[in-house]
Design an enzyme around this catalytic site. Structure first.
Site, PDB file in Angstrom:
ATOM      1  CG  ASP A 110      -2.204  -0.683   1.033  1.00 46.59           C
ATOM      2  OD1 ASP A 110      -2.502  -1.040  -0.115  1.00 46.59           O
ATOM      3  OD2 ASP A 110      -2.925  -0.900   2.024  1.00 46.59           O
ATOM      4  CE  LYS A 123       2.917   4.129  -9.496  1.00 45.65           C
ATOM      5  NZ  LYS A 123       4.362   4.381  -9.769  1.00 45.65           N
TER       6      LYS A 123
END
Length: 411
Positions: free
Chosen positions: A200, A222
């Site tokens: 994270d 992403k």
């Protein structure tokens, strides 16, 4: 006569009599390990420390409340001699020698038949460090070596070549509030064993730089979402890599189950038949205020603290927080993910009876080198956030504890 090194050996003491003479600090340090070994422990001492007395009260040791007397070592396999009376220690040592009972002397190691090593454990491995002879024995030196080895085993930096432990499946690891030193020992070890780490944004980024080059690091922010929601995409990535037989670590900030969607990931993995381990982390809701000098509870000030999410505003239909009830609380209110909503949160609390002068502290980037604390009140916090350009991540503390002590010096 040449001096010979001690012969290292592990004693299996389950159900076997161990006699401890003296109930002071030495006994207090040594008894827990003897209890854990399953020994039948007889403590002989006219008095004991409160901790040792508690062990006796719990039935973990049998306590004879008197000084040592000849014959006390009868039937013993091992003895720890640690009284404050050197004469009694010498007599007991002689009895041990006569009856071939291995004994440790806290006051005179040279007169003992056994030495206690500096010991530590990590994942089923016990490390015991002994000096080669009684001459020049330095317990601080052996303890330092022990600590270094145990730390290396625990965090994964010390592994046997070609014997890296792998745990197929997924580990949800709470990385703590930001400082890489605040991850748990188990979390750090699992990171060192991982094939894939899905991290994270709020996880301790510095830890990623320590990973071996073969480890695949994936930024959760992403992951291509395609037709899936973000969380579904993360779940699928965890499942995909785990099904390839890889050891996967899902590295989260704080604790996985404190606004971290950890249970959603556990449920998805369980449905997919993927083994999952949850490693708790230090929650920013407590640690970040502490790092800024704010206790979430304080005697005579706050007997409770409540942690709420501020990611949706009080007037948002999605909010599950009972804000009127929050306004009635007399303790501490900790708001996570609430920087951009703090103005509306403050207005709501005031509207339901909270004193506008209630102290508020915002701690940005807590526990990191960029940490800073900004103080305000409910009445002024919205403007203060704008004026001071406070940005996420920041933990917001509302209540009298904010003024319990002067702001801590910033790192």
């Amino acid at each position: 006569m040449a001096e010979h090194p001690a012969y290292p050996v592990g004693l299996r003491l389950t159900g076997r009599r161990v006699v401890v003479l003296g109930g002071g600090q030495v006994a207090q340090r040594r008894l827990p390990a003897l209890i854990a070994a399953g020994a039948d422990i007889l403590l002989v001492s006219p008095e004991a420390t409160p901790s040792v007395e508690a062990m006796a009260d719990a039935g973990e040791v049998t306590w004879l409340r008197r000084p040592y007397a000849e014959g006390d070592l009868s039937g013993a396999w091992y003895a720890l001699i640690a009284t404050s009376d050197p004469v009694a220690n010498a007599r007991a040592s002689t009895e041990a020698e006569d009856h071939r009972v291995w004994c440790v002397r806290s006051d005179d190691a040279d007169q003992a038949t056994a030495w206690t090593p500096a010991t530590g454990s990590s994942e089923g491995v016990t490390v015991a460090v002994l000096t080669t002879s009684a001459r020049g024995r330095d317990p601080r030196h052996t303890a330092a070596i022990r600590d270094a080895v145990v730390a290396g085993l625990s965090d994964g930096t010390l592994v046997a070549p070609h014997h890296r432990t792998r745990t197929p499946g997924v580990a949800l690891v709470g990385g703590g509030p930001g400082d890489p030193d605040l991850i748990t020992v188990r979390g750090r070890r699992l990171l060192a064993e991982a094939d894939v780490v899905i991290a994270d944004r709020l996880g301790p980024r510095d830890l990623l730089a320590e990973l071996p080059p073969h480890v695949e690091v994936i930024d959760a922010a992403k992951i291509p979402y395609g037709r899936y929601m973000a969380q579904e995409a993360i779940n699928n990535a965890l499942i995909e890599h785990a099904k390839q037989g890889k050891s996967v670590v899902r590295l989260k900030g704080g604790d996985p189950f404190v606004f971290g969607r950890g249970m959603e990931e556990v449920q998805a993995l369980t449905e997919a038949g993927i083994p999952c381990t949850v490693v708790p982390g230090i929650s920013s809701s407590i640690s970040v205020p502490a790092a800024a000098g704010i206790p979430v509870t304080h005697r005579g000030v706050a007997h409770e603290f409540t942690v709420v999410s501020g990611h949706v505003a009080p007037d948002d239909a999605r909010s599950l927080v009972d804000w009127p009830a929050m306004a009635r609380l007399t303790g501490t209110l900790v708001v996570l993910m609430g920087v951009d909503k703090i103005g509306r949160i403050a207005e709501t609390l005031i509207a339901h009876g909270k004193d506008p002068a209630t102290p508020v502290a915002l701690v940005q980037e807590g526990t990191t080198a960029a940490q800073r604390r900004v103080d305000a009140t409910l009445a002024t916090v919205a403007e203060t956030v704008r004026a001071e350009a406070v940005k996420p991540p920041a933990v917001i503390v509302i209540g009298a504890v904010v003024d319990a002590a002067a702001p801590a010096e910033q790192p």
